[in-house]
Write a protein that holds these residues in place. Structure first.
Motif, short mmCIF file in Angstrom:
data_model
loop_
_atom_site.label_atom_id
_atom_site.label_comp_id
_atom_site.label_asym_id
_atom_site.label_seq_id
_atom_site.Cartn_x
_atom_site.Cartn_y
_atom_site.Cartn_z
N ALA A 23 -21.29 2.68 38.60
CA ALA A 23 -21.93 2.45 38.20
C ALA A 23 -22.46 3.32 37.76
CB ALA A 23 -21.69 1.01 37.72
N ARG A 24 -23.81 2.79 38.60
CA ARG A 24 -25.12 4.14 38.15
C ARG A 24 -24.93 5.63 38.11
NH1 ARG A 24 -29.21 4.25 43.64
NH2 ARG A 24 -30.72 5.70 43.45
N ALA A 25 -23.85 6.15 39.39
CA ALA A 25 -23.43 7.59 38.88
C ALA A 25 -22.90 7.88 37.97
CB ALA A 25 -22.53 8.20 40.39
N ARG A 26 -22.11 6.86 36.92
CA ARG A 26 -21.55 7.32 35.99
C ARG A 26 -22.56 7.59 35.10
NH1 ARG A 26 -17.40 8.96 34.18
NH2 ARG A 26 -15.99 8.49 35.72
N GLU A 27 -23.05 6.45 35.13
CA GLU A 27 -24.89 6.24 34.07
C GLU A 27 -25.14 7.61 33.89
OE1 GLU A 27 -28.21 3.90 32.44
OE2 GLU A 27 -26.57 3.11 34.40
N VAL A 28 -25.81 8.17 34.75
CA VAL A 28 -26.58 9.88 34.80
C VAL A 28 -25.93 10.73 34.55
CG1 VAL A 28 -27.32 10.93 36.68
CG2 VAL A 28 -27.38 8.87 36.88
N ILE A 29 -23.98 10.80 34.96
CA ILE A 29 -23.37 11.95 34.70
C ILE A 29 -23.26 11.72 32.41
CG2 ILE A 29 -21.43 13.15 34.28
CD1 ILE A 29 -21.32 12.00 37.86
N ASP A 30 -23.07 10.01 32.76
CA ASP A 30 -22.88 10.01 31.13
C ASP A 30 -24.09 10.26 30.37
OD1 ASP A 30 -20.29 9.17 31.74
OD2 ASP A 30 -20.39 7.27 31.32
N ASN A 31 -24.44 10.26 30.61
CA ASN A 31 -25.82 10.62 29.99
C ASN A 31 -25.80 11.89 29.76
OD1 ASN A 31 -29.06 9.21 28.70
ND2 ASN A 31 -29.08 11.38 30.29
N ALA A 32 -26.26 12.65 30.42
CA ALA A 32 -26.10 14.09 30.78
C ALA A 32 -25.29 14.86 29.90
CB ALA A 32 -26.11 15.23 32.19
N ALA A 37 -23.64 13.62 27.39
CA ALA A 37 -23.59 12.63 25.89
C ALA A 37 -24.72 13.50 24.96
CB ALA A 37 -24.46 11.05 25.78
N HIS A 38 -25.69 14.39 26.00
CA HIS A 38 -26.77 15.35 25.32
C HIS A 38 -27.05 16.13 25.43
CE1 HIS A 38 -29.16 11.51 25.79
NE2 HIS A 38 -30.05 11.85 25.31
N GLY A 39 -24.90 17.12 25.97
CA GLY A 39 -24.34 18.18 26.08
C GLY A 39 -24.77 18.92 26.73
N ARG A 40 -25.76 18.78 28.17
CA ARG A 40 -25.84 19.03 29.31
C ARG A 40 -24.60 19.31 30.19
NH1 ARG A 40 -29.34 17.01 32.55
NH2 ARG A 40 -30.07 15.31 31.31
N ASP A 41 -24.18 20.32 31.35
CA ASP A 41 -23.15 20.36 31.65
C ASP A 41 -24.38 20.90 33.15
OD1 ASP A 41 -24.13 22.83 31.89
OD2 ASP A 41 -22.33 23.76 31.84
N LEU A 42 -25.50 20.77 33.65
CA LEU A 42 -25.68 20.55 35.18
C LEU A 42 -27.25 20.06 34.63
CD1 LEU A 42 -25.94 23.00 36.69
CD2 LEU A 42 -27.83 24.37 36.10
N LEU A 43 -27.15 18.46 35.76
CA LEU A 43 -28.08 17.42 35.99
C LEU A 43 -28.83 18.36 36.21
CD1 LEU A 43 -25.66 14.84 37.59
CD2 LEU A 43 -26.11 15.41 35.60
N TYR A 44 -29.82 17.53 35.57
CA TYR A 44 -31.67 18.38 36.21
C TYR A 44 -30.98 17.67 37.75
CZ TYR A 44 -33.24 18.54 31.69
OH TYR A 44 -33.17 19.16 30.50
N PRO A 53 -14.41 11.98 38.11
CA PRO A 53 -13.88 13.42 38.08
C PRO A 53 -14.08 14.51 36.89
CG PRO A 53 -12.39 11.93 36.78
CD PRO A 53 -13.84 11.44 37.25
N GLU A 54 -15.70 13.62 35.99
CA GLU A 54 -16.58 14.34 35.11
C GLU A 54 -17.37 15.78 37.05
OE1 GLU A 54 -15.16 11.91 32.86
OE2 GLU A 54 -16.04 11.37 35.06
N ILE A 55 -17.58 15.67 37.61
CA ILE A 55 -17.89 16.48 38.36
C ILE A 55 -17.02 17.74 38.50
CG2 ILE A 55 -19.37 16.90 40.90
CD1 ILE A 55 -20.16 13.87 40.93
N ALA A 56 -17.70 18.83 38.32
CA ALA A 56 -16.82 20.11 38.54
C ALA A 56 -17.27 21.06 39.22
CB ALA A 56 -16.41 20.44 36.79
N GLU A 57 -18.65 21.05 39.87
CA GLU A 57 -19.39 21.51 40.90
C GLU A 57 -20.31 20.83 41.27
OE1 GLU A 57 -20.55 25.21 40.12
OE2 GLU A 57 -18.51 25.64 39.48
N ARG A 101 -23.10 20.13 38.47
CA ARG A 101 -22.18 20.32 37.20
C ARG A 101 -20.78 19.67 36.80
NH1 ARG A 101 -18.55 23.69 34.89
NH2 ARG A 101 -17.37 24.43 37.06
N VAL A 102 -21.41 19.07 35.05
CA VAL A 102 -20.10 17.81 35.18
C VAL A 102 -19.68 18.83 33.96
CG1 VAL A 102 -21.85 16.25 35.86
CG2 VAL A 102 -22.04 17.15 33.86
N ALA A 103 -18.50 18.51 33.89
CA ALA A 103 -17.65 18.69 32.28
C ALA A 103 -16.79 17.71 32.02
CB ALA A 103 -16.62 19.75 32.45
N LYS A 104 -16.50 17.25 31.01
CA LYS A 104 -15.46 16.17 29.90
C LYS A 104 -14.46 16.53 30.50
CE LYS A 104 -18.73 15.02 25.96
NZ LYS A 104 -18.85 14.99 24.39
#
Length: 895
Positions: free
Chosen positions: A474-483, A485-492, A678-682, A703-706
């Protein structure tokens, strides 16, 4: 679809040739002629309204006028005619067709559908199987079938050759015939619109006429189906692959080092290895390997002893061995002493063992016997250069019986041509793999070594991972979903590290700062020294813009470094959005080795994992290996071992060995992460620093993708289905009902040893006394896409898990019928556990859409028969009455 109706393709009793012709050099004329002269014993029925007779056979104007329904149809007509012909053939009862016609994928009808789509739709109505289109055809020499337009026929043999390339089909056919190599099946797949590699591998795996399978692969489409079929085939017979297109077409743009480095050929190599197949790189190597593996004895190691009558060939063999990462055996002191007694004083006194050019036959025999007894030599390469002193044929006659009776692998190289022809023939007749050059002989040995390693990965029972991998999904998914939601495909970077930490991967403390002043304050909070890095969604590689400063010792120094960093970024990358900073603890690891662990998404095989040497020069060093998830400890160690940096992980000089278990756990944790999300692409963890105390991630990029896909659906190999775990109450205690895992090997062996001999006989129809390692691996390392084994397990008196019972089902490749078995520990019988296990298995098979569950048992196994009847199984005696056949109609019970 898989092997349904393939018997009509590979075992036809009658054949129709649609589009038969007498036009010179036409496909229709060539196919008909090849069929007629091939010796096929069944009816051959040409179809073409323009002719009355062709090749001495009556010709029929259409399918409706055929005197009988053909098992197989060969279609040689224009693209537009194919869908209608398939419809008519299917309606008449034909269940297989070879479509030689090309261009079906580009030609369309008035609605815009391609001819290939229309053809497949018509075939699906009647489960008519199609080989092709755009293929050369099919040859089965054992039944005289040459349903192809090849220029020559094939000799009968025990090798199946399957190719996507028509040019390779005709070229290999010609090459093999000139060398007397025969085939059980010779298959041109063409465009593989229906029948593909997976289907053919499933069929050939159980084909009694085929002893080895050779594949020429250009591209795989259905990766999971291919992997399941390849793993099943490789378990039963040698399966070898040539993969075309090895040269990279150029690095692709990627947000990670992993994405740039994991080329398609690397991924295919990993898939071939994981399936237990052997990859070779030329047609000649392909057939050499078949002969070598067919004659190979069990391999106990990779240390090679070289016996030669000349120094030059021995050196050439040694160079070739080291060049292929082989190992030269270090002969024992006892062997050296015995060789000293047996050989002239001028012998080489080491390996290679040069017994001098004047060696008589007796010297060869004695030296061979001594090397075969050396405990430090796993295999022997016998090299002979002809001399005028002793005829080569005489040496071969003396040595061949010694080698033939040996338990170890012995490969031979007879240098020369006419003078050693008889000697070479003597060795070949004795079943000894024989080669023309030292390099080819060494290549043959390394093929045995690599094949053995790949097979071990299929058969070896891995140890369990020390310590449970606990993930905060849940913690990992929250971070990725937030990115996202803000239109980012690369996590800080701090976000990426938070995701890794959620899956138990150690990371350095890292905080984000929006301004120079905040960076200095955060550094003060963390404690010095610190590392400062630039953060921007547009800057992938920070070091390229001077975006990394290490070992900063004070807040003013942080502020100064941050200001300078901003100036550099604005000058070099004025387009970079909202540069910020990350501040992290400086990790002091003086004995640390910099590694990279990453993943990327391959368009064919889905997520793949990369391991290698890390650091800023990671792409220049190009020291990496690729693996397919999921991984366990055995597979993770194999992945690490395939890199050069693995040697640096061992202890050397004053450095302690790095914690290999921690490295392998990180690889496994990464696999869990990409399966769960599965949203983790790279992904890159670079560097991952490893030393004797463990590992720590200093930098990370994700890097993430919907996506709407489930994680496990992306994988080429289905991972452990944790969702099928279920806690139950039995006899007043808690039991875990779950699928079996490879790590269950030790407790499964204990379970087997606790069974009464009578219970074992009920299960396997024989008095088996012990479970061999390969059998244990087959029972615990199952393909969850095709098999299921539920175990009932609990914590034993010693705190270790113990298996109380197991129910098992192995489905056919079409997921229609599954063969089941069930066994309960002997001291747990008649307490209802068998009923629980069988009920779980029946429910699972029904949920998978299977139609029936079948099995067999000894007629006097009254307990299982009683249980089966309670579940509604039909029972039927075998002809001799000793076996009772069981069948449960799953569809009927579901209604």
């Amino acid at each position: 679809m898989s092997i349904r109706n393939l018997n009509h393709l590979f075992e036809p009793k009658s054949i129709a040739v649609i589009g038969a012709s007498n036009k010179p050099h036409s496909v229709g004329a060539t196919v008909l002629h090849n069929l007629v002269i091939g010796g096929f014993s069944g009816p051959i029925m040409p179809v073409n309204p323009k002719y009355d007779m062709l090749d001495g056979l009556p010709v029929y104007p259409g399918i409706a006028e055929l005197p009988s329904v053909p098992d197989l149809a060969v279609i040689c007509t224009p693209p537009a005619t194919v869908p209608g012909l398939i419809r008519e053939l299917g309606a008449s009862g034909t269940r297989a067709a070879i479509v030689l016609t090309a261009g079906l994928g580009t030609a369309t009808d008035a609605s815009g559908k391609t001819i290939k789509e229309l053809m497949l739709a018509e075939a699906k109505r009647n489960l008519l199987r199609i080989l092709g289109p755009n293929c050369v055809g099919l040859l089965i020499p054992g039944i005289g079938l040459n349903a192809s337009f090849t220029h020559t026929d094939a000799l009968p043999g025990k090798i199946a050759f399957v190719s996507q390339s028509g040019a390779m089909v005709t070229g290999v056919l010609d090459w093999a015939k000139s060398r007397g190599i025969g085939f059980s099946k010779f298959i041109s797949l063409g465009d593989s619109a229906d029948v593909d590699f997976g289907d053919v591998l499933d069929y050939l795996a159980v084909d009694g006429e085929t002893q080895a399978i050779l594949l020429y692969v250009e591209a795989v489409t259905a990766a999971r189906k291919f992997m399941s079929a390849a793993r099943a085939a490789a378990r039963s017979k040698p399966t070898l692959v040539i993969k075309a297109g090895r040269a990279p077409e150029g690095a692709k743009a990627a947000a990670s080092h992993t994405g740039a480095m994991a080329g398609a050929d690397d991924v295919y190599d990993a898939a071939i290895r994981r399936a237990g197949m052997l990859r070779v790189y030329s047609t000649e190597d392909l057939f050499d390997a078949v002969e070598t593996l067919a004659r190979a004895r069990p391999l106990y190691g990779d240390r090679l002893a070289i016996l030669t009558n000349g120094g030059g060939p021995g050196v050439m063999a040694t160079d070739a061995l080291i060049g292929e990462q082989g190992r030269l055996a270090e002969l024992s002191e006892a062997t050296i002493r015995q060789l000293n007694d047996a050989l002239p004083a001028t012998w080489s006194h080491g390996n290679p063992v040069d017994i001098i050019g004047d060696a008589p036959a007796a010297r060869y025999v004695r030296s061979t016997e001594l090397l075969l007894r050396d405990p430090d030599a796993d295999a022997i390469l016998f090299i002979h250069a002809p001399t005028a002193i002793v005829p080569s044929a005489e040496i071969a006659m003396a040595v061949a019986p010694v080698i033939k009776n040996a338990s170890r692998n012995v490969l031979a190289c007879w240098l020369g041509a006419e003078s050693v022809a008889q000697a070479r023939s003597t060795f070949s007749d004795a079943g000894i793999p024989t080669y023309d050059t030292p390099e080819k002989a060494v290549g043959g040995f390394m093929q045995i070594v690599q094949y053995h390693r790949n097979q071990q990965l299929l058969m070896e029972v891995p140890p369990s991972v020390n310590g449970m991998i606990v993930a905060d999904r849940a913690r990992a998914r929250e971070v990725i979903d937030n990115a996202l939601a803000h239109g980012r495909d690369l996590l800080y970077e701090p976000e990426a590290k938070e995701v890794l930490a959620a899956y138990g991967i150690p990371v350095v403390q890292t905080k984000t700062a929006d301004t120079i002043e905040e960076a200095a304050r955060v550094a003060q909070e963390i404690g010095f020294p610190v590392a400062l890095k630039i953060l921007s969604p547009d800057i992938t590689h920070k070091s390229e813009v001077g975006g990394v400063v290490l070992d900063i010792e004070s807040a003013p120094a942080v502020a100064e470094a941050a200001a300078a960093m901003l100036r550099r970024v604005r000058e070099l990358r004025p387009d970079a959005r909202t540069p910020r900073f990350s501040v992290q603890t400086m990790a002091r690891r003086p004995e640390g080795r910099e590694l990279i662990v990453g993943m990327t998404t391959d368009p064919v095989f889905g997520p793949v994992v990369l391991f290698g040497q890390g650091g800023i020069a990671v792409e220049v060093m190009a020291d990496h290996a690729i693996g397919l998830p999921p991984l366990n400890m055995v597979l993770a160690r194999d992945l690490v071992s395939r890199t050069r940096v693995s040697k640096l992980l061992a202890a050397y000089r004053n450095l302690k060995a790095a914690d290999m278990d921690a490295i392998c756990r990180t690889l496994i944790q990464v696999c869990h992460l990409i399966i769960d999300i599965p949203e983790i692409a790279e992904m890159d963890i670079n560097p991952l620093v490893a030393d004797a105390s463990g590992v720590i991630a200093l930098d990370a990029r994700i890097r993430v993708a919907k996506t709407t896909a489930k994680g496990m659906n992306r994988l080429a190999i289905r991972p452990y289905p944790a969702e099928l775990e279920e806690w139950i109450t039995w006899q007043g205690e808690k039991l875990l009902l779950r699928p079996i895992k490879p790590e269950d090997g030790p407790q499964h062996l204990t379970f087997f040893n606790a069974l009464d001999p009578e219970d074992i006989q009920y299960r396997v129809f024989s008095r088996m006394r012990e479970l061999q390692p390969s059998q244990l691996a087959r029972l615990t390392q199952i393909d969850y896409d095709r098999s299921m084994a539920f175990i009932a397990t609990r914590s034993g008196a010693d705190g270790q898990p113990e298996t109380l019972g197991v129910s098992r089902a192995i489905a056919d490749p079409d997921n229609v019928s599954a063969e089941f078995a069930i066994i309960v520990r002997s001291d747990m019988k008649e307490k209802g556990l068998g009923r629980i296990l069988l009920a779980r298995l029946v429910d699972y098979c029904r949920s998978k859409g299977m139609k029936e569950l079948v099995g067999e048992t000894l007629t006097y196994n009254k307990g299982l028969l009683h249980l089966a009847r309670q579940f509604g199984f039909e029972t039927r005696l075998s002809p001799d009455g000793d076996i009772t056949l069981l069948r449960l109609d799953l569809q009927a019970r579901a209604q």
